[in-house]
Design a protein around this motif. Structure first.
Motif, PDB file in Angstrom:
ATOM      1  N   ASP A  22      -2.500  46.399  12.039  1.00  0.00           N
ATOM      2  CA  ASP A  22      -1.752  45.948  13.215  1.00  0.00           C
ATOM      3  C   ASP A  22      -1.395  47.121  14.122  1.00  0.00           C
ATOM      4  N   LYS A  25      -4.548  48.201  15.916  1.00  0.00           N
ATOM      5  CA  LYS A  25      -4.875  47.272  17.000  1.00  0.00           C
ATOM      6  C   LYS A  25      -3.965  47.492  18.203  1.00  0.00           C
ATOM      7  N   LYS A  26      -2.689  47.744  17.928  1.00  0.00           N
ATOM      8  CA  LYS A  26      -1.731  47.972  19.008  1.00  0.00           C
ATOM      9  C   LYS A  26      -2.107  49.226  19.795  1.00  0.00           C
ATOM     10  N   ASP A  29      -5.257  48.445  21.901  1.00  0.00           N
ATOM     11  CA  ASP A  29      -4.949  47.607  23.056  1.00  0.00           C
ATOM     12  C   ASP A  29      -4.233  48.402  24.143  1.00  0.00           C
TER      13      ASP A  29
END
Length: 304
Positions: A22, A25-26, A29
């Protein structure tokens, strides 16, 4: 008791791994590719297929690390060998373009098929492209259309655009411009640039719908702003002729000039033809407009 402790440890390790993914991914992004790479790498080294695919992608595109096709292919294969559909599809692309591996359409077909058969929409579209082109397999438009449709039904914009092309030309399906129009619109509404240009062309010619120059211009403009050369040329033609918009040869000159500067022979002739109709101050105005337009246009690759 020992079994309970073991289960707890496994659960804890899984939770930590998900937390790391997570966080990675953060970072991705947010455009912080170096941090994302550092977070994904230990997970990839431990065998996480999603992380291996991401690491392969970083090397493939040179994000967060120096571009290295061979290293990209190595990580993508690790993910693909675990049956990870996204990794299989991207590895197929590596074989299609010979990036990090020897170009081999038959091998690309194998990996696209593995991905497609798992229901991966991009893999389904990729497999359809090879059948349409007859690369690594005998050309089969019906088989291509089948896979394009599977991808399209999953809202894959490329698949929607490609099944639209199939309906427009009657490739593997019954020719139907109304059906083509609907699929182009679905892809265009998702921002897929080639579909936006195709949708503009349908409205411009009145195919599958009534001719509507205003709608044609709207969709050409969206595609042109994403860097589609055909759409940029079409915008110039519309301004030159005043179809759906006020005739404006200054703007037409600017759009033609963008493509002329790239060596497009047709647009060089069109630009030079209009130039004869302009005053020196109008030419300067058009050149200034061209610079503004060029600065705003996307340079993303739009190759089929």
């Amino acid at each position: 008791m020992k079994k309970i402790i073991t289960l707890f440890l496994l659960y804890s390790l899984s939770a930590f791994a998900q937390t790391d993914i997570d966080a990675a991914k953060k970072a991705y992004d947010a455009g912080d590719y170096e941090t994302a790479y550092k977070l994904y790498l230990p997970l990839a080294e431990k065998g996480d297929a999603e992380a291996q695919t991401r690491i392969g992608g970083f090397y493939l595109h040179g994000k967060g690390v120096a571009q290295d096709y061979a290293e990209a292919a190595k990580w993508l294969r690790k993910a693909a060998d675990q049956g990870y559909a996204e990794g299989q599809n991207i590895l197929g692309f590596a074989y299609s373009f010979g990036e990090g591996v020897a170009q081999d359409y038959a091998e690309a077909l194998k990996w696209f098929r593995k991905s497609a058969e798992q229901g991966n929409a991009q893999g389904q579209n990729s497999l359809g492209v090879l059948y349409a082109a007859g690369q690594g397999v005998a050309q089969d438009n019906a088989e291509a259309a089948k896979w394009f449709r599977k991808a399209a039904d999953q809202e894959n914009a490329e698949g929607q655009s490609n099944i639209g092309v199939a309906y427009h030309y009657g490739l593997g399906v019954t020719q139907d411009d109304a059906e083509a129009l609907q699929w182009f619109r679905k892809a265009a509404d998702q921002g897929f640039a080639k579909a936006q240009n195709n949708l503009g062309a349908m409205y411009n010619a009145g195919l599958g719908t009534e001719r509507n120059y205003f709608e044609a211009f709207k969709w050409y403009r969206k595609a042109a702003e994403q860097g589609v050369p055909d759409a940029q040329n079409n915008i110039g033609v519309i301004y030159e002729n005043g179809w759906g918009v006020p005739k404006d040869i200054i703007r037409a000159y600017a759009w033609y000039s963008i493509l002329a500067d790239q060596g497009n022979v047709m647009d060089i002739h069109r630009r030079d033809s209009i130039k004869k109709q302009l005053t020196e101050s109008e030419i300067q105005e058009s050149e200034s407009l061209k610079k503004q337009l060029s600065a705003s246009l996307s340079t993303a690759s739009l190759t089929f």
